[in-house]
Design a protein around this motif. Structure first.
Motif, PDB file in Angstrom:
ATOM      1  N   ARG A 117       1.134   3.943  -3.232  1.00  0.00           N
ATOM      2  CA  ARG A 117       0.663   5.314  -3.084  1.00  0.00           C
ATOM      3  C   ARG A 117       1.809   6.316  -3.179  1.00  0.00           C
ATOM      4  NH1 ARG A 117      -3.901   4.294   1.682  1.00  0.00           N
ATOM      5  NH2 ARG A 117      -5.143   2.831   0.425  1.00  0.00           N
ATOM      6  N   VAL A 128      -2.847   9.594   4.230  1.00  0.00           N
ATOM      7  CA  VAL A 128      -2.962   9.142   2.847  1.00  0.00           C
ATOM      8  C   VAL A 128      -2.380   7.753   2.646  1.00  0.00           C
ATOM      9  CG1 VAL A 128      -2.366   9.654   0.451  1.00  0.00           C
ATOM     10  CG2 VAL A 128      -2.907  11.517   2.012  1.00  0.00           C
ATOM     11  N   ALA A 129      -1.184   7.518   3.130  1.00  0.00           N
ATOM     12  CA  ALA A 129      -0.466   6.294   2.795  1.00  0.00           C
ATOM     13  C   ALA A 129      -0.996   5.064   3.529  1.00  0.00           C
ATOM     14  CB  ALA A 129       1.024   6.470   3.082  1.00  0.00           C
ATOM     15  N   LYS A 172       2.568   7.336  -6.777  1.00  0.00           N
ATOM     16  CA  LYS A 172       1.618   8.194  -7.470  1.00  0.00           C
ATOM     17  C   LYS A 172       1.810   9.680  -7.163  1.00  0.00           C
ATOM     18  CE  LYS A 172      -1.973   4.623  -7.667  1.00  0.00           C
ATOM     19  NZ  LYS A 172      -3.357   4.263  -7.270  1.00  0.00           N
ATOM     20  N   TRP A 187       0.996  13.060   5.727  1.00  0.00           N
ATOM     21  CA  TRP A 187       0.741  12.263   4.511  1.00  0.00           C
ATOM     22  C   TRP A 187       0.761  10.774   4.834  1.00  0.00           C
ATOM     23  CZ3 TRP A 187       3.528   8.551   1.873  1.00  0.00           C
ATOM     24  CH2 TRP A 187       3.046   8.194   0.610  1.00  0.00           C
ATOM     25  N   TRP A 216      -8.210   1.880   1.752  1.00  0.00           N
ATOM     26  CA  TRP A 216      -9.262   2.354   0.871  1.00  0.00           C
ATOM     27  C   TRP A 216     -10.034   1.155   0.339  1.00  0.00           C
ATOM     28  CZ3 TRP A 216      -5.670   6.048  -2.381  1.00  0.00           C
ATOM     29  CH2 TRP A 216      -5.251   7.111  -1.547  1.00  0.00           C
ATOM     30  N   ARG A 265       0.830  -1.200   0.000  1.00  0.00           N
ATOM     31  CA  ARG A 265       0.000   0.000   0.000  1.00  0.00           C
ATOM     32  C   ARG A 265       0.867   1.253   0.000  1.00  0.00           C
ATOM     33  NH1 ARG A 265      -3.904   0.141   4.953  1.00  0.00           N
ATOM     34  NH2 ARG A 265      -4.555  -1.824   3.959  1.00  0.00           N
ATOM     35  N   ALA A 304      -8.609  -1.134  -1.949  1.00  0.00           N
ATOM     36  CA  ALA A 304      -8.830  -0.152  -3.008  1.00  0.00           C
ATOM     37  C   ALA A 304      -9.543  -0.773  -4.207  1.00  0.00           C
ATOM     38  CB  ALA A 304      -7.511   0.490  -3.443  1.00  0.00           C
TER      39      ALA A 304
END
Length: 210
Positions: free
Chosen positions: A21, A40-41, A24, A36, A45, A17, A54
């Motif tokens: 990420r 986010v990381a 990107k 972050w 998801w 994961r 995801a």
């Protein structure tokens, strides 16, 4: 991260994961690495299915059907809103007619509308029924009202009745002997004017002579 590990998330899954990420984004766009990483990381998801990563099932690599349905529902909702804003039919994307429905909606309504079933009309004249003998349709008039039979069946019934009347009745069968044959009753026929058979009548005569 520690909480996910305690809940059973594999370490290689977290590593994948983070790697995916991070690939990107540009490092220059990450102004706060800690924020972050946590915002986010690391978060998972996907849908409520724990194995969904995801939109991909982690153990099989197959697309998550629940996520696919969610994407389709959201796309359909956006399409419907756009069509309504443009004054089009939200279902077919066609401009409605004077009735307020588009041509496709009118066609769908016509297909769903049940067809009218023709009610059979009662024939004029006397009431009808089925012959009780042969089953053919007959008018309930005259003798058919009383017998429930057509003309041919009535004639056949009358002929049979006449034949049965002409045949003499069978003579009555004489009764069985009232005497005893050993320990049980005698099964031989009794004489026409006696209640015993010939054998027992002979025994009676022999007793009277003696």
């Amino acid at each position: 991260m520690g909480r996910q590990l305690r809940e059973g998330t594999a370490a290689d899954r977290l590593q994948h994961r983070l790697t995916a990420r991070l690939a990107k984004v540009a490092l220059s766009d990450i102004r706060d690495p800690g924020r972050w990483l946590l915002g986010v990381a690391l978060p998972r998801w996907g849908c409520g299915y724990q194995d969904c990563e995801a939109g991909i099932i982690w153990r099989t690599g197959a697309a998550c059907e629940l996520c696919a349905e969610t994407v389709q529902d959201r796309h359909a909702a956006r399409t419907r809103e756009q069509r309504l804003e443009q004054g089009l039919c939200p279902q077919h994307g066609i401009r409605p007619g004077p009735s307020g429905r588009c041509a496709d909606c009118e066609l769908d309504a016509a297909i769903r509308r049940p067809a009218r079933v023709a009610v059979p009309r009662e024939p004029e004249g006397p009431p009808r029924a089925s012959c009780a003998g042969c089953g053919c349709r007959i008018f309930l008039t005259g003798l058919a009202v009383d017998t429930g039979l057509c003309k041919l069946c009535r004639e056949e019934a009358d002929t049979l009745a006449a034949v049965e009347t002409a045949v003499p009745a069978a003579p009555s069968v004489p009764g069985t002997c009232s005497g005893l044959d050993g320990a049980g009753p005698c099964t031989r026929r009794a004489l026409p004017i006696r209640s015993v058979c010939l054998t027992h009548r002979s025994q009676e005569l022999a007793g009277e002579v003696a």
